[in-house]
Enzyme design. Structure first.
Site, short mmCIF file in Angstrom:
data_model
loop_
_atom_site.label_atom_id
_atom_site.label_comp_id
_atom_site.label_asym_id
_atom_site.label_seq_id
_atom_site.Cartn_x
_atom_site.Cartn_y
_atom_site.Cartn_z
N ASN A 48 0.84 -1.20 0.00
CA ASN A 48 0.00 0.00 0.00
C ASN A 48 0.87 1.25 0.00
OD1 ASN A 48 0.59 -0.81 2.70
ND2 ASN A 48 -1.10 0.40 3.52
N ILE A 49 0.35 2.27 -0.67
CA ILE A 49 1.08 3.53 -0.84
C ILE A 49 0.11 4.66 -0.52
CG2 ILE A 49 2.33 4.99 -2.48
CD1 ILE A 49 2.79 2.36 -4.15
N GLU A 50 0.35 5.38 0.55
CA GLU A 50 -0.58 6.44 0.97
C GLU A 50 -0.08 7.80 0.52
OE1 GLU A 50 -1.16 5.71 5.17
OE2 GLU A 50 -2.31 3.88 4.74
N CYS A 59 -4.08 0.57 -2.50
CA CYS A 59 -3.92 -0.65 -1.72
C CYS A 59 -2.83 -1.55 -2.32
CB CYS A 59 -5.22 -1.45 -1.70
SG CYS A 59 -6.53 -0.70 -0.74
N GLU A 61 -3.01 -4.70 -3.03
CA GLU A 61 -3.52 -5.59 -4.08
C GLU A 61 -3.55 -4.88 -5.43
OE1 GLU A 61 -4.78 -4.93 -1.11
OE2 GLU A 61 -6.08 -6.50 -0.35
N CYS A 97 -10.20 -4.89 0.22
CA CYS A 97 -11.31 -3.92 0.28
C CYS A 97 -12.20 -4.08 -0.94
CB CYS A 97 -10.76 -2.50 0.39
SG CYS A 97 -10.21 -1.80 -1.18
N CYS A 100 -10.66 -3.08 -4.35
CA CYS A 100 -9.72 -4.09 -4.87
C CYS A 100 -10.48 -5.31 -5.41
CB CYS A 100 -8.72 -4.51 -3.80
SG CYS A 100 -7.52 -3.22 -3.45
N1 THU Z 1 -5.19 -1.59 2.58
C1 THU Z 1 -4.62 -2.40 1.64
O1 THU Z 1 -3.57 -2.09 1.08
N2 THU Z 1 -5.25 -3.56 1.35
C2 THU Z 1 -6.33 -4.05 1.99
O2 THU Z 1 -6.76 -5.16 1.70
C3 THU Z 1 -6.98 -3.24 3.03
C4 THU Z 1 -6.44 -1.89 3.24
C5 THU Z 1 -4.50 -0.34 2.93
C6 THU Z 1 -5.14 0.93 2.49
C7 THU Z 1 -4.55 1.91 3.49
O3 THU Z 1 -3.29 2.33 3.04
C8 THU Z 1 -4.37 1.09 4.75
O4 THU Z 1 -4.39 -0.26 4.34
C9 THU Z 1 -5.45 1.32 5.78
O5 THU Z 1 -6.71 1.19 5.24
#
Ligand code: THU
Length: 143
Positions: A48-50, A59, A61, A97, A100
């Protein structure tokens, strides 16, 4: 349902755990890794990259899917996902999520496998189980 052997599932979870170390998640502190198995056996990893403005974040995935699709891959067998508080080993299942799941629906068959772990046990579900009666490409462009 197509089967994937225990050793391949373990290898994918391991690769997802490696990718998780690259997670950029300063806002949520929740680090996720994914490893996507393509039809030709290639594995693409993602984390994941925010982003400070939040909505552009991605996310793990989808990072894996977008890397693979950008590389010309179109056939996918399974994805392993692992996530939890950054700097700690995951202790609960990190299910993909809804966004995804919809991206998986775009590229994958209903028997596409999603492999998850809580650090103790493994759980594998099909895309159809995770996203039943989904809207997808066939609704717009046919089978
Ligand atoms: N996130 C994912 O990368 N994959 C998931 O299946 C659930 C959530 C990430 C998104 C965000 O960066 C962090 O987790 C919190 O929601």
């Amino acid at each position: 349902m197509k089967e994937i052997g225990a050793s391949l599932r373990a290898a994918l979870l391991e690769r997802a755990g490696e990718a998780r170390k690259s997670a950029y998640c300063p806002y949520s502190g929740f680090a996720v890794g994914a490893a996507l198995l393509c039809g030709d056996g290639t594995v693409y990893a993602g984390c994941n990259i925010e982003c400070a403005s939040l909505s552009p974040g991605n996310c793990a995935e989808r990072t894996a899917f977008f890397r693979a699709v950008a590389d010309g891959q179109r056939k996918f067998a399974a994805i392993a996902v692992t996530g939890g508080p950054q700097g700690q080993e995951p202790t609960s299942f990190c299910a993909p999520c809804g966004v995804c799941r919809q991206v998986m629906r775009e590229f994958c068959a209903p028997d596409f496998l999603v492999i998850m772990t809580d650090g103790q046990e493994e759980k594998t579900m099909t895309l159809e189980e995770l996203l039943p009666m989904a809207f997808g490409p066939d609704n717009l462009i046919g089978e």
